[in-house]
Design an enzyme around this catalytic site. Structure first.
Site, PDB file in Angstrom:
ATOM      1  N   HIS A  32     -28.457  89.890 -47.739  1.00  0.00           N
ATOM      2  CA  HIS A  32     -27.472  90.585 -46.621  1.00  0.00           C
ATOM      3  C   HIS A  32     -28.259  90.137 -45.318  1.00  0.00           C
ATOM      4  O   HIS A  32     -29.305  89.900 -45.192  1.00  0.00           O
ATOM      5  CB  HIS A  32     -27.241  91.929 -46.946  1.00  0.00           C
ATOM      6  CG  HIS A  32     -26.249  92.066 -48.258  1.00  0.00           C
ATOM      7  ND1 HIS A  32     -24.949  91.712 -47.826  1.00  0.00           N
ATOM      8  CD2 HIS A  32     -26.367  92.664 -49.136  1.00  0.00           C
ATOM      9  CE1 HIS A  32     -24.169  92.144 -49.024  1.00  0.00           C
ATOM     10  NE2 HIS A  32     -25.139  92.525 -49.830  1.00  0.00           N
ATOM     11  N   ASP A  33     -27.458  90.737 -44.248  1.00  0.00           N
ATOM     12  CA  ASP A  33     -27.680  90.558 -43.040  1.00  0.00           C
ATOM     13  C   ASP A  33     -29.109  91.065 -42.746  1.00  0.00           C
ATOM     14  O   ASP A  33     -29.948  90.156 -42.160  1.00  0.00           O
ATOM     15  CB  ASP A  33     -26.970  91.287 -41.843  1.00  0.00           C
ATOM     16  CG  ASP A  33     -26.842  91.039 -40.486  1.00  0.00           C
ATOM     17  OD1 ASP A  33     -28.061  91.362 -39.956  1.00  0.00           O
ATOM     18  OD2 ASP A  33     -26.186  90.392 -40.060  1.00  0.00           O
ATOM     19  N   ASP A  69     -24.573  88.153 -39.845  1.00  0.00           N
ATOM     20  CA  ASP A  69     -23.469  87.962 -40.282  1.00  0.00           C
ATOM     21  C   ASP A  69     -22.351  87.467 -39.700  1.00  0.00           C
ATOM     22  O   ASP A  69     -21.452  86.335 -39.597  1.00  0.00           O
ATOM     23  CB  ASP A  69     -22.671  89.468 -40.818  1.00  0.00           C
ATOM     24  CG  ASP A  69     -23.273  89.599 -42.241  1.00  0.00           C
ATOM     25  OD1 ASP A  69     -23.890  88.900 -42.968  1.00  0.00           O
ATOM     26  OD2 ASP A  69     -22.896  90.930 -42.661  1.00  0.00           O
TER      27      ASP A  69
END
Length: 380
Positions: free
Chosen positions: A131-132, A161
């Site tokens: 994820h980010d 993102d």
């Protein structure tokens, strides 16, 4: 949708986060974005009502089951009509579905095939989940976010993102579509969030090379190390932000704060003086409310602004005057940007509940596909 991209068609294979953000930007700027909707997994159901999803605005929607031969044939028919496609799956997923670049570029040699991933299409981490926070950690950005002596603090999921991911993919799609229109040659756009995050840090790499940016957090010019680039609490528990970097703006800050005759503030560029000067400013700003400070600085170039919450930001006079935010179907959201003097963007439109535009999409594609196998058909 009107806008500079109004003759561009993009097929979006439903995903979350950065890929929809890229397609939102393309749609905001006039592109005809057709979303191939997918089944929503149980864990995500109830988290986001599609009719309130800002990132999904201004789309047409076609529901296809890409795990069936009919769904794949119809997806190929859509891609034959398009300038570009956008997908946000792990490397290899589209190939397994029979919708990889080799297939779709063979069908449509001018197609721009946009791929949004965290780690990229190759490399030792290409198949790893993330994820980010993971992408900015590996790119060297997360280490730089935080206060002196504190732990790294992720700035929500804005950097990888949306800045280094979705916005970079939108730029890459437009660039490659321009090339395809002049050359007749499509290509793959491999947009990795780790790449984009590193790119966003370009200025910091310049400063580091020049010897004026240190690896430590919270000790540099633009990371709250300096007293003149910092936030300060006010007497009502709110905050103001200061960005008086240039000498002329710093002089105005001193003037409005009554610090012209304080010799300590002559040491603007001396990092050794910054902690003491921050303490002095903290005491000063704590003496008045945020609104009082705004009245003192509103007509000044001292670069002092209130720190507004999401509830407050749409009501600021500047935001209202420019229409920075809009309310569409009861959903407050940012307006399309940037702005154009001639090809003005339309107002966004939100997805309708259970939206399915199959009939409209078929009608718009039929002239392009009269001789194509696998053409979309209305199956009710």
């Amino acid at each position: 949708m009107s806008g500079p991209l109004k003759d561009v068609r993009i097929i979006e294979f439903g995903a979350i986060g950065p890929a929809p953000f890229a397609c939102m930007m393309l749609a905001d700027n006039g592109a005809d974005v057709i979303r191939v909707a997918r089944h929503v997994p149980a864990w995500r159901q109830g988290i986001m009502d599609a009719s309130k999803d800002v990132l999904a605005r201004s789309r047409r929607v076609v529901h296809l089951d890409l795990k069936t031969p009919d769904g794949v044939r119809e997806a190929r028919a859509l891609a034959r009509s398009a300038d570009g496609i956008v997908e946000g799956y792990r490397p290899g997923v589209m190939e397994k579905l029979g919708l990889g670049p080799e297939v779709l570029l063979a069908d449509n040699p001018r197609l721009v095939y946009g791929r949004m991933t965290g780690w990229g299409q190759e490399g030792p981490l290409a198949q790893r989940a993330g994820h980010d926070i993971n992408y900015i950690a590996l790119a060297g950005a997360l280490h730089a976010f935080g206060r002196e002596g504190g732990k790294p603090t992720p700035p929500a999921n804005l950097v990888a993102d949306f800045g280094g991911g979705g916005m970079l993919l939108a730029f890459g799609m437009v660039s490659a579509i321009l090339h395809a229109r002049t050359s007749g040659e499509g290509q793959v756009v491999d947009c990795a969030m780790v790449d984009g995050t590193a790119l966003l840090m370009g200025m910091m790499w310049s400063l580091r090379s020049a010897g004026v940016w240190r690896d430590e957090r919270g000790v540099n010019l633009l990371d709250t190390g300096a007293h003149f680039y910092e936030t300060y609490e006010t007497s009502d528990g709110k905050h103001v932000a200061i960005g008086a970097v240039e000498p002329e703006f710093y002089a105005l800050l001193r003037e409005r704060l009554g610090l012209v005759d304080d010799p300590d503030f002559d040491r603007q560029r001396d990092p050794k003086a910054w902690p003491g000067l921050k303490a002095k400013l903290a005491k000063i700003f704590k003496s008045r409310s945020r609104d009082e400070w705004c009245r003192i600085f509103d007509d000044s170039d001292a670069c002092v602004t209130p720190v507004l919450s999401m509830s407050e930001a749409p009501n600021h006079p500047h935001a209202r005057a420019r229409g920075v935010f809009a309310t569409i179907d009861g959903v407050i959201q940012p307006s399309p940007a940037p702005r154009y003097s001639r090809t003005v963007n339309d107002a966004p439109r939100m997805l309708r509940p259970q939206q399915d535009d199959r009939d409209v999409v078929i009608a718009s594609l039929a002239p392009l596909h009269a001789e194509s196998d696998g053409q979309l058909t209305n199956k009710g």
